[in-house]
Design a protein around this motif. Structure first.
Motif, PDB file in Angstrom:
ATOM      1  N   GLY A 152       0.806  -1.219   0.000  1.00  0.00           N
ATOM      2  CA  GLY A 152       0.000   0.000   0.000  1.00  0.00           C
ATOM      3  C   GLY A 152       0.838   1.268   0.000  1.00  0.00           C
ATOM      4  N   PRO A 153       0.214   2.389   0.331  1.00  0.00           N
ATOM      5  CA  PRO A 153       0.916   3.672   0.257  1.00  0.00           C
ATOM      6  C   PRO A 153       1.858   3.940   1.428  1.00  0.00           C
ATOM      7  N   PHE A 154       1.808   3.118   2.490  1.00  0.00           N
ATOM      8  CA  PHE A 154       2.586   3.421   3.694  1.00  0.00           C
ATOM      9  C   PHE A 154       3.646   2.375   3.991  1.00  0.00           C
ATOM     10  N   ARG A 155       4.080   1.684   2.951  1.00  0.00           N
ATOM     11  CA  ARG A 155       5.066   0.618   3.123  1.00  0.00           C
ATOM     12  C   ARG A 155       6.364   1.138   3.731  1.00  0.00           C
ATOM     13  N   ASN A 156       6.741   2.365   3.396  1.00  0.00           N
ATOM     14  CA  ASN A 156       8.005   2.923   3.878  1.00  0.00           C
ATOM     15  C   ASN A 156       7.819   4.136   4.781  1.00  0.00           C
ATOM     16  N   LEU A 157       6.593   4.428   5.156  1.00  0.00           N
ATOM     17  CA  LEU A 157       6.348   5.583   6.019  1.00  0.00           C
ATOM     18  C   LEU A 157       6.889   5.298   7.419  1.00  0.00           C
ATOM     19  N   PRO A 158       7.588   6.258   8.046  1.00  0.00           N
ATOM     20  CA  PRO A 158       8.042   6.041   9.424  1.00  0.00           C
ATOM     21  C   PRO A 158       6.881   5.653  10.338  1.00  0.00           C
ATOM     22  N   LEU A 159       7.114   4.702  11.222  1.00  0.00           N
ATOM     23  CA  LEU A 159       6.045   4.170  12.059  1.00  0.00           C
ATOM     24  C   LEU A 159       5.366   5.253  12.892  1.00  0.00           C
ATOM     25  N   ASP A 160       6.144   6.241  13.354  1.00  0.00           N
ATOM     26  CA  ASP A 160       5.547   7.256  14.216  1.00  0.00           C
ATOM     27  C   ASP A 160       4.662   8.236  13.456  1.00  0.00           C
ATOM     28  N   GLU A 161       4.630   8.121  12.123  1.00  0.00           N
ATOM     29  CA  GLU A 161       3.763   8.997  11.332  1.00  0.00           C
ATOM     30  C   GLU A 161       2.446   8.331  10.944  1.00  0.00           C
ATOM     31  N   LEU A 162       2.303   7.034  11.191  1.00  0.00           N
ATOM     32  CA  LEU A 162       1.102   6.321  10.764  1.00  0.00           C
ATOM     33  C   LEU A 162      -0.161   6.855  11.437  1.00  0.00           C
ATOM     34  N   ALA A 163      -0.045   7.244  12.695  1.00  0.00           N
ATOM     35  CA  ALA A 163      -1.228   7.724  13.414  1.00  0.00           C
ATOM     36  C   ALA A 163      -1.749   9.040  12.845  1.00  0.00           C
ATOM     37  N   ARG A 164      -0.910   9.760  12.082  1.00  0.00           N
ATOM     38  CA  ARG A 164      -1.327  11.049  11.525  1.00  0.00           C
ATOM     39  C   ARG A 164      -1.750  10.947  10.053  1.00  0.00           C
ATOM     40  N   VAL A 165      -1.848   9.738   9.541  1.00  0.00           N
ATOM     41  CA  VAL A 165      -2.247   9.536   8.150  1.00  0.00           C
ATOM     42  C   VAL A 165      -3.659  10.084   7.919  1.00  0.00           C
ATOM     43  N   THR A 166      -3.853  10.798   6.831  1.00  0.00           N
ATOM     44  CA  THR A 166      -5.173  11.342   6.504  1.00  0.00           C
ATOM     45  C   THR A 166      -5.949  10.359   5.622  1.00  0.00           C
ATOM     46  N   VAL A 167      -7.251  10.620   5.501  1.00  0.00           N
ATOM     47  CA  VAL A 167      -8.084   9.791   4.637  1.00  0.00           C
ATOM     48  C   VAL A 167      -7.605   9.885   3.196  1.00  0.00           C
ATOM     49  N   ASP A 168      -7.307  11.093   2.741  1.00  0.00           N
ATOM     50  CA  ASP A 168      -6.863  11.260   1.354  1.00  0.00           C
ATOM     51  C   ASP A 168      -5.562  10.502   1.089  1.00  0.00           C
ATOM     52  N   GLN A 169      -4.654  10.521   2.041  1.00  0.00           N
ATOM     53  CA  GLN A 169      -3.405   9.778   1.872  1.00  0.00           C
ATOM     54  C   GLN A 169      -3.662   8.277   1.801  1.00  0.00           C
ATOM     55  N   ALA A 170      -4.556   7.795   2.640  1.00  0.00           N
ATOM     56  CA  ALA A 170      -4.840   6.364   2.678  1.00  0.00           C
ATOM     57  C   ALA A 170      -5.561   5.887   1.429  1.00  0.00           C
ATOM     58  N   LEU A 171      -6.237   6.794   0.736  1.00  0.00           N
ATOM     59  CA  LEU A 171      -6.974   6.421  -0.468  1.00  0.00           C
ATOM     60  C   LEU A 171      -6.117   6.467  -1.734  1.00  0.00           C
ATOM     61  N   CYS A 172      -4.836   6.770  -1.596  1.00  0.00           N
ATOM     62  CA  CYS A 172      -3.948   6.838  -2.769  1.00  0.00           C
ATOM     63  C   CYS A 172      -3.140   5.549  -2.889  1.00  0.00           C
ATOM     64  N   HIS A 173      -3.744   4.527  -3.479  1.00  0.00           N
ATOM     65  CA  HIS A 173      -3.011   3.269  -3.664  1.00  0.00           C
ATOM     66  C   HIS A 173      -2.035   3.425  -4.820  1.00  0.00           C
ATOM     67  N   PRO A 174      -0.799   2.920  -4.672  1.00  0.00           N
ATOM     68  CA  PRO A 174       0.210   3.129  -5.718  1.00  0.00           C
ATOM     69  C   PRO A 174      -0.018   2.332  -6.994  1.00  0.00           C
ATOM     70  N   ASN A 175      -0.771   1.226  -6.933  1.00  0.00           N
ATOM     71  CA  ASN A 175      -0.875   0.334  -8.096  1.00  0.00           C
ATOM     72  C   ASN A 175      -2.285   0.094  -8.594  1.00  0.00           C
ATOM     73  N   TRP A 176      -3.262   0.051  -7.689  1.00  0.00           N
ATOM     74  CA  TRP A 176      -4.605  -0.368  -8.049  1.00  0.00           C
ATOM     75  C   TRP A 176      -5.604   0.770  -7.935  1.00  0.00           C
TER      76      TRP A 176
END
Length: 386
Positions: A179-203
């Protein structure tokens, strides 16, 4: 195929439904869509009906159906309003195959109806097996229904398994893009927005499935689905991260040979394979360009980043009511995240708490599974609001 196959597409306005229509249009001499269904996407469903000219169009949301102007509906298309019509059509003798593409547990009743009637089911609704895997597979054995997977991963396994016999299978390896957060620093996951989560890199997928890919809860559900669909133990299933989404899954046989199914990320191929199996025919799916340099990477799953994976293995090992509870809790938690009520990292955490809190039953009936589904959704809402 010796004759035109009559197909019902349940969930025709979603990504699987739209790709199914593209496949059927390309193979119109072999496939004929006779029924479509949608929930609230009435305008899109009407446009599809005007293009496809099906015999039936089902709208399951009565309020949405009342609000739509149906004056341009083709005269040969009968409009049916209400979810009960899905089960009726699933068993209709003029329908050979049901594409089960309704997202979530809402797709279980109509899929159950199609299996009860001994139909071919092109199964995109993984929740059917996640919730009721043993019951569904036993029903299929009794009625002679054929379950052909549409999920790209399970289709890949099904295709790769043709290279050997079931008892020769050692391991099933499900691939995940990360998904889009494969390499995101772990401490930033809690601040992920809906728009960021809806941006799949492949599908390109619907919102719920895209969020599931970002949390890897989709892979958790696929572990459970694979356990029942292919009759293997959870210990025979592994998950690896493959960011290119070119190898859709692999099968390792007892002699060490590994078969992989490769293709560009395009759902038209697994859909077409489910509709035309055992034949392979030219179709509209994208093809590999072997003259372009490419790289295929694999890495183990970081369970700190994706704690949902262990939820999937746990539910697969437990069986019983565990899959239904996990699935329902996830659907409710994703809805809360999309509404801005919980952070991204709370999706899997809520699912864990609800799974731990439920009263496990090892051999539930279908009615009981539907009841625990309702309980899990209510439990998520209560925990979020408290």
């Amino acid at each position: 195929m010796s004759r035109i196959q009559s197909i019902a597409v349940f969930g025709s306005t979603g990504s699987i439904g739209q790709n199914t229509l593209a496949v059927a249009t390309a193979l119109r001499s072999e496939l004929r869509i006779v029924a479509l269904s949608a929930h609230r996407g009435t305008a899109q469903a009407l446009a599809q009906a005007r293009q496809i000219l099906p015999r039936w169009l089902v709208i399951t949301d009565q309020e949405a159906a009342r609000a739509q102007d149906w004056s341009s509906l083709p005269p040969q298309t009968e409009l049916l309003v209400g979810p009960e019509h899905l089960e009726e059509l699933a068993a209709h003798p003029e329908i050979d195959c049901v594409v089960a593409a309704i997202v979530g547990s809402a797709g279980l009743p109509s899929t159950w109806g199609a299996i009860s009637a001994g139909k071919r089911v092109a199964l995109a609704n993984k929740e059917t097996l996640v919730m009721a895997g043993p019951l569904v597979m036993e029903l299929a054995r009794q009625t002679g229904a054929a379950l052909l997977p549409v999920d790209s991963e399970h289709s890949a396994i099904f295709q790769a398994m043709q290279a050997g016999r079931p008892h020769e299978v050692a391991r099933l390896i499900l691939t995940a893009s990360g998904g889009p957060f494969r390499n995101l620093p772990l401490d930033e996951l809690a601040r992920v927005t809906v728009d960021q989560a809806l941006c799949h890199p492949n599908w390109s997928m619907g919102k719920k499935i895209t969020i599931d890919s970002a949390t890897m809860l989709n892979k958790a559900l696929e572990i459970i689905e694979a356990r029942w669909l292919f009759g293997v133990s959870p210990a025979q299933i592994e998950v690896v991260v493959h960011p290119q989404s070119v190898i859709h899954s692999l099968v390792e046989f007892c002699d060490g040979g590994v078969m992989a199914q490769l293709s560009p990320p395009d759902m038209k191929l697994p859909i077409q394979y489910a509709l035309t199996y055992p034949a392979r025919v030219p179709g509209p799916a994208k093809k590999m360009n072997w003259q372009t340099a490419c790289q295929l990477d694999f890495s183990p799953v970081d369970t700190r980043r994706f704690p949902a994976i262990e939820l999937g293995f746990e539910a697969a090992r437990a069986g019983g009511t565990a899959g239904a509870v996990l699935n329902a809790a996830n659907e409710a938690a994703v809805a809360e995240f999309l509404a801005g009520e919980i952070p991204f990292t709370e999706i899997a955490a809520v699912c864990r708490r609800v799974l731990n809190a439920h009263t496990f039953e090892s051999q539930p009936t279908l009615e009981r599974l539907l009841a625990v589904d309702r309980w899990a959704r209510q439990e998520v809402t209560a925990r979020v609001c408290s």
